[in-house]
Scaffold this motif. Structure first.
Motif: not given
Length: 263
Positions: A128-132, A135-137, A161-163, A247-256
């Motif tokens: 089991v991998c617990d990834v955090r 953003f506290g998710q 999951f957004h990291v 200048r690496v493209p930036f992606f906003s945090k999606p819904a969990a």
């Protein structure tokens, strides 16, 4: 390679290196020394560590706090057993090794922790991998082949999951875990590579050489790697700044994701 049923029931501090390489659209790589814990949860039970500088559920130079892991409410063993059974893994009744960073002066941030869940006969049944994220998710990835996992084999999981804000939530992870005995010391390696829709993007690993938890090993960890867990968060933001400046493209945090556990 070590057979998985070799008895090794003492808590460990592992000293090694974290490596991270981004392959595109610009190359960005770093490596730094670190340490982490490996705890045999069934053998350990509710016991402390018998070490003046390292405590369980109490403040110290280094400490392990049960509520930092699992769901933060149930005892860790009860939680991991229930999670596995809810996902159809009913025979992981052997040792459970938790690999994670300790608190340092009361502070910890674990980007990823691993639970190595064995059967009673010593076979590695599931991981089991617990990834955090920062953003506290958090999210749990269950690696399960249906019977037994061989150390060194490649395991996969779809990314949900957004990291990092510099990676889309797409593609998947490739995991590989190794455990060797060399010169009388146990050495562990965890590799996690990430592929997006265009192919290989990230290559990461954490390696370590095990030492028993003792006042000497804790002092080595604390003074050779000062404020390590604070440094983890600082380095995450420093590397994010480097990527932004490149200048690496930036992606906003999606819904969990709706699911707490995915395979």
């Amino acid at each position: 390679m070590l057979p998985l049923d070799v008895p090794a029931s003492q808590p460990q501090l592992c000293f090694g290196t974290v490596r991270h390489t981004r392959l595109r659209p610009v190359r960005n790589a770093f490596a730094y020394g670190n340490y982490y814990l490996r705890l045999p949860l069934r053998s350990l039970g509710s016991k402390d560590f018998g070490c003046a500088l390292f405590s369980r559920n109490r403040f110290n130079l280094l400490s392990f706090v049960d509520r930092d892991h699992g769901d933060g409410q149930q005892p860790l063993l009860a939680w991991i057993d229930a999670l596995l059974k809810s996902e159809g893994v009913a025979d992981a009744d052997g040792e459970v090794w938790l690999q994670a960073m300790p608190r340092v002066l009361g502070f910890v941030f674990n980007p990823v922790s691993f639970y190595f869940c064995h059967r009673r006969d010593g076979g590695l049944r599931a991981i089991v991998c617990d990834v955090r994220n920062t953003f506290g998710q958090r999210h749990f990835y269950l690696l399960d082949t249906g019977w037994e996992i061989d150390f060194g084999s490649e395991l996969t999981a779809r990314k949900v999951f957004h990291v990092s804000p510099f990676c889309k939530v797409e593609g998947g992870y490739r995991f590989r875990f190794t455990k060797l005995l060399r010169d009388g010391h146990e050495r562990t390696l965890a590799c996690i590579d990430y592929d997006d829709a265009d192919g290989a993007l990230l290559q990461t690993s954490v390696s370590g050489v095990a030492a028993d938890v003792s006042n000497a090993s804790v002092a080595r960890a604390f003074f050779c790697f000062p404020l390590m867990t604070f440094g983890v968060v600082l380095r995450i933001h420093v590397q994010a700044l480097r990527l932004w400046l490149k200048r690496v493209p930036f992606f906003s945090k999606p819904a969990a994701p709706n699911q707490e556990v995915t395979r």
